[in-house]
Scaffold this motif. Structure first.
Motif, PDB file in Angstrom:
ATOM      1  N   GLN A 136      -9.284   2.559 -13.595  1.00  0.00           N
ATOM      2  CA  GLN A 136      -8.610   1.442 -12.937  1.00  0.00           C
ATOM      3  C   GLN A 136      -7.175   1.286 -13.460  1.00  0.00           C
ATOM      4  O   GLN A 136      -6.238   1.130 -12.689  1.00  0.00           O
ATOM      5  CB  GLN A 136      -9.401   0.151 -13.150  1.00  0.00           C
ATOM      6  CG  GLN A 136      -8.797  -1.042 -12.463  1.00  0.00           C
ATOM      7  CD  GLN A 136      -9.580  -2.313 -12.755  1.00  0.00           C
ATOM      8  OE1 GLN A 136     -10.154  -2.478 -13.820  1.00  0.00           O
ATOM      9  NE2 GLN A 136      -9.595  -3.212 -11.782  1.00  0.00           N
ATOM     10  N   PHE A 137      -7.014   1.347 -14.773  1.00  0.00           N
ATOM     11  CA  PHE A 137      -5.678   1.213 -15.351  1.00  0.00           C
ATOM     12  C   PHE A 137      -4.799   2.387 -14.948  1.00  0.00           C
ATOM     13  O   PHE A 137      -3.617   2.209 -14.628  1.00  0.00           O
ATOM     14  CB  PHE A 137      -5.758   1.089 -16.875  1.00  0.00           C
ATOM     15  CG  PHE A 137      -4.452   0.675 -17.488  1.00  0.00           C
ATOM     16  CD1 PHE A 137      -4.076  -0.657 -17.517  1.00  0.00           C
ATOM     17  CD2 PHE A 137      -3.588   1.624 -18.027  1.00  0.00           C
ATOM     18  CE1 PHE A 137      -2.852  -1.040 -18.060  1.00  0.00           C
ATOM     19  CE2 PHE A 137      -2.374   1.251 -18.568  1.00  0.00           C
ATOM     20  CZ  PHE A 137      -2.009  -0.088 -18.588  1.00  0.00           C
ATOM     21  N   ASN A 138      -5.354   3.591 -14.929  1.00  0.00           N
ATOM     22  CA  ASN A 138      -4.601   4.777 -14.531  1.00  0.00           C
ATOM     23  C   ASN A 138      -4.093   4.638 -13.094  1.00  0.00           C
ATOM     24  O   ASN A 138      -2.954   5.012 -12.796  1.00  0.00           O
ATOM     25  CB  ASN A 138      -5.462   6.033 -14.688  1.00  0.00           C
ATOM     26  CG  ASN A 138      -4.638   7.291 -14.600  1.00  0.00           C
ATOM     27  OD1 ASN A 138      -3.639   7.442 -15.283  1.00  0.00           O
ATOM     28  ND2 ASN A 138      -5.059   8.204 -13.738  1.00  0.00           N
ATOM     29  N   GLU A 139      -4.910   4.089 -12.207  1.00  0.00           N
ATOM     30  CA  GLU A 139      -4.474   3.854 -10.825  1.00  0.00           C
ATOM     31  C   GLU A 139      -3.300   2.880 -10.783  1.00  0.00           C
ATOM     32  O   GLU A 139      -2.359   3.059  -9.995  1.00  0.00           O
ATOM     33  CB  GLU A 139      -5.630   3.311  -9.982  1.00  0.00           C
ATOM     34  CG  GLU A 139      -6.665   4.360  -9.640  1.00  0.00           C
ATOM     35  CD  GLU A 139      -7.836   3.791  -8.846  1.00  0.00           C
ATOM     36  OE1 GLU A 139      -7.669   2.738  -8.185  1.00  0.00           O
ATOM     37  OE2 GLU A 139      -8.913   4.407  -8.894  1.00  0.00           O
ATOM     38  N   ARG A 140      -3.311   1.875 -11.622  1.00  0.00           N
ATOM     39  CA  ARG A 140      -2.212   0.901 -11.673  1.00  0.00           C
ATOM     40  C   ARG A 140      -0.924   1.555 -12.185  1.00  0.00           C
ATOM     41  O   ARG A 140       0.168   1.273 -11.684  1.00  0.00           O
ATOM     42  CB  ARG A 140      -2.597  -0.286 -12.542  1.00  0.00           C
ATOM     43  CG  ARG A 140      -3.687  -1.139 -11.877  1.00  0.00           C
ATOM     44  CD  ARG A 140      -4.218  -2.239 -12.764  1.00  0.00           C
ATOM     45  NE  ARG A 140      -3.160  -3.147 -13.188  1.00  0.00           N
ATOM     46  CZ  ARG A 140      -3.242  -3.908 -14.270  1.00  0.00           C
ATOM     47  NH1 ARG A 140      -4.326  -3.879 -15.037  1.00  0.00           N
ATOM     48  NH2 ARG A 140      -2.261  -4.719 -14.604  1.00  0.00           N
ATOM     49  N   VAL A 141      -1.056   2.440 -13.173  1.00  0.00           N
ATOM     50  CA  VAL A 141       0.114   3.163 -13.686  1.00  0.00           C
ATOM     51  C   VAL A 141       0.707   4.032 -12.577  1.00  0.00           C
ATOM     52  O   VAL A 141       1.919   4.046 -12.362  1.00  0.00           O
ATOM     53  CB  VAL A 141      -0.265   4.015 -14.923  1.00  0.00           C
ATOM     54  CG1 VAL A 141       0.854   4.983 -15.290  1.00  0.00           C
ATOM     55  CG2 VAL A 141      -0.601   3.123 -16.108  1.00  0.00           C
ATOM     56  N   HIS A 146       4.885   5.077  -8.079  1.00  0.00           N
ATOM     57  CA  HIS A 146       5.221   5.091  -6.648  1.00  0.00           C
ATOM     58  C   HIS A 146       6.206   3.967  -6.312  1.00  0.00           C
ATOM     59  O   HIS A 146       7.155   4.168  -5.565  1.00  0.00           O
ATOM     60  CB  HIS A 146       3.960   4.989  -5.789  1.00  0.00           C
ATOM     61  CG  HIS A 146       3.078   6.184  -5.894  1.00  0.00           C
ATOM     62  ND1 HIS A 146       3.463   7.445  -5.481  1.00  0.00           N
ATOM     63  CD2 HIS A 146       1.829   6.324  -6.386  1.00  0.00           C
ATOM     64  CE1 HIS A 146       2.492   8.302  -5.710  1.00  0.00           C
ATOM     65  NE2 HIS A 146       1.491   7.657  -6.260  1.00  0.00           N
ATOM     66  N   GLU A 147       5.985   2.793  -6.897  1.00  0.00           N
ATOM     67  CA  GLU A 147       6.887   1.664  -6.665  1.00  0.00           C
ATOM     68  C   GLU A 147       8.291   1.978  -7.186  1.00  0.00           C
ATOM     69  O   GLU A 147       9.285   1.718  -6.510  1.00  0.00           O
ATOM     70  CB  GLU A 147       6.334   0.409  -7.351  1.00  0.00           C
ATOM     71  CG  GLU A 147       7.194  -0.811  -7.168  1.00  0.00           C
ATOM     72  CD  GLU A 147       6.650  -2.029  -7.911  1.00  0.00           C
ATOM     73  OE1 GLU A 147       7.452  -2.934  -8.189  1.00  0.00           O
ATOM     74  OE2 GLU A 147       5.444  -2.072  -8.227  1.00  0.00           O
ATOM     75  N   LEU A 148       8.366   2.558  -8.379  1.00  0.00           N
ATOM     76  CA  LEU A 148       9.661   2.917  -8.948  1.00  0.00           C
ATOM     77  C   LEU A 148      10.375   3.923  -8.058  1.00  0.00           C
ATOM     78  O   LEU A 148      11.576   3.830  -7.829  1.00  0.00           O
ATOM     79  CB  LEU A 148       9.482   3.479 -10.361  1.00  0.00           C
ATOM     80  CG  LEU A 148      10.750   3.843 -11.111  1.00  0.00           C
ATOM     81  CD1 LEU A 148      11.633   2.618 -11.331  1.00  0.00           C
ATOM     82  CD2 LEU A 148      10.402   4.483 -12.449  1.00  0.00           C
ATOM     83  N   ASN A 149       9.647   4.887  -7.537  1.00  0.00           N
ATOM     84  CA  ASN A 149      10.218   5.894  -6.654  1.00  0.00           C
ATOM     85  C   ASN A 149      10.788   5.247  -5.391  1.00  0.00           C
ATOM     86  O   ASN A 149      11.859   5.629  -4.924  1.00  0.00           O
ATOM     87  CB  ASN A 149       9.154   6.931  -6.289  1.00  0.00           C
ATOM     88  CG  ASN A 149       9.752   8.177  -5.694  1.00  0.00           C
ATOM     89  OD1 ASN A 149      10.803   8.635  -6.117  1.00  0.00           O
ATOM     90  ND2 ASN A 149       9.079   8.721  -4.702  1.00  0.00           N
ATOM     91  N   GLU A 150      10.110   4.246  -4.864  1.00  0.00           N
ATOM     92  CA  GLU A 150      10.563   3.584  -3.637  1.00  0.00           C
ATOM     93  C   GLU A 150      11.804   2.718  -3.845  1.00  0.00           C
ATOM     94  O   GLU A 150      12.619   2.595  -2.943  1.00  0.00           O
ATOM     95  CB  GLU A 150       9.425   2.759  -3.042  1.00  0.00           C
ATOM     96  CG  GLU A 150       8.343   3.619  -2.433  1.00  0.00           C
ATOM     97  CD  GLU A 150       7.205   2.813  -1.829  1.00  0.00           C
ATOM     98  OE1 GLU A 150       7.389   1.605  -1.585  1.00  0.00           O
ATOM     99  OE2 GLU A 150       6.139   3.413  -1.595  1.00  0.00           O
ATOM    100  N   ILE A 151      11.958   2.118  -5.023  1.00  0.00           N
ATOM    101  CA  ILE A 151      13.119   1.244  -5.253  1.00  0.00           C
ATOM    102  C   ILE A 151      14.304   1.980  -5.868  1.00  0.00           C
ATOM    103  O   ILE A 151      15.362   1.393  -6.068  1.00  0.00           O
ATOM    104  CB  ILE A 151      12.756   0.013  -6.127  1.00  0.00           C
ATOM    105  CG1 ILE A 151      12.350   0.442  -7.537  1.00  0.00           C
ATOM    106  CG2 ILE A 151      11.694  -0.827  -5.461  1.00  0.00           C
ATOM    107  CD1 ILE A 151      12.218  -0.720  -8.519  1.00  0.00           C
ATOM    108  N   SER A 152      14.141   3.271  -6.131  1.00  0.00           N
ATOM    109  CA  SER A 152      15.209   4.055  -6.735  1.00  0.00           C
ATOM    110  C   SER A 152      16.429   4.103  -5.823  1.00  0.00           C
ATOM    111  O   SER A 152      16.322   4.343  -4.629  1.00  0.00           O
ATOM    112  CB  SER A 152      14.710   5.476  -7.019  1.00  0.00           C
ATOM    113  OG  SER A 152      15.717   6.231  -7.641  1.00  0.00           O
TER     114      SER A 152
END
Length: 171
Positions: A136-141, A146-152
Motif C-alpha cells: 500500500q505504501f509503495n503504491e502511494r510512493v 507520477h504526480e511529480l512528473n505531471e507538475i514538472s
C-alpha cells in the motif's frame, strides 16, 4: 505504433550503454544536458572539470547513443558542437543486479554535493511493515512520482526526488 512519450525515452539495451551511464561524471553531464544543449566547453565550465575530460565523457555518451549533436556554430575559426540528450528519459532494463543501484549511488553523490539550503530535504525512516502495508505504501510512493512528473515545468529550476523503499536484509 510509438507514442510521443515512448519516443522521448532511451531504452538502455547494450553493455556499452550501461558502462556509459555507470560513470558519475557522465551522470552529471546528462544532468547538465537535461537543461538544454551545451558545448563541450560549456559542460566543462558548468561542472568544473577539464575540457579534455568533458570531451572524452561526451564522446562516450555519444557513442552509446545517449547524446547527439543538435547544432553546430562557427565561432572564429572553430566549429562548436552543441550536444543534447537523445531522449528526455533513460530507462534501464528490468534485469541485471546493481544497475539501478549504480544510478542511485550517483543520485546520493549529487545529494551530498548539493549546497545546504532550505530546498533540500533528506530523511531516513526505519519501519516494520506487513506485506499488505508495504504494498500500500509503495503504491502511494509511485503515485507521488507520477504526480511529480505531471507538475514538472521545463522552464523551472531542476529538482530531483530520490527514493529507495526496500526491505533490508535482516541480520
Amino acid at each position: 505504433m510509438t507514442s510521443s512519450d515512448d519516443a522521448d525515452r532511451v531504452h538502455i539495451q547494450s553493455d556499452e550503454q550501461l558502462r556509459a551511464i555507470a560513470s558519475h561524471v557522465r551522470h552529471r553531464i546528462l544532468r547538465v544536458l537535461r537543461d538544454g544543449p551545451a558545448t563541450i566547453t560549456q559542460v566543462a565550465e558548468r561542472l568544473g572539470i577539464a575540457k579534455g575530460s568533458s570531451n572524452h565523457h561526451i564522446k562516450v555518451l555519444a557513442k552509446a547513443g545517449l547524446v547527439h549533436v543538435v547544432e553546430t556554430r562557427k565561432v572564429g575559426g572553430v566549429t562548436e558542437q552543441y550536444y543534447a540528450m537523445t531522449g528526455k528519459t533513460i530507462e534501464l532494463p528490468e534485469s541485471g543486479t546493481g544497475q539501478h543501484e549504480t544510478l542511485m549511488r550517483h543520485a546520493l553523490a549529487d545529494i551530498e554535493a548539493a549546497p545546504p539550503h532550505e530546498q533540500k530535504t533528506v530523511y531516513l525512516k526505519h519501519a516494520r511493515l506487513s506485506t499488505a502495508a508495504w504494498e500500500q505504501f509503495n503504491e502511494r510512493v509511485l503515485a507521488l512520482f507520477h504526480e511529480l512528473n505531471e507538475i514538472s515545468d521545463p522552464a523551472a529550476p531542476a529538482a530531483d526526488l530520490f527514493v529507495a523503499f526496500y526491505r533490508p536484509k535482516d541480520v
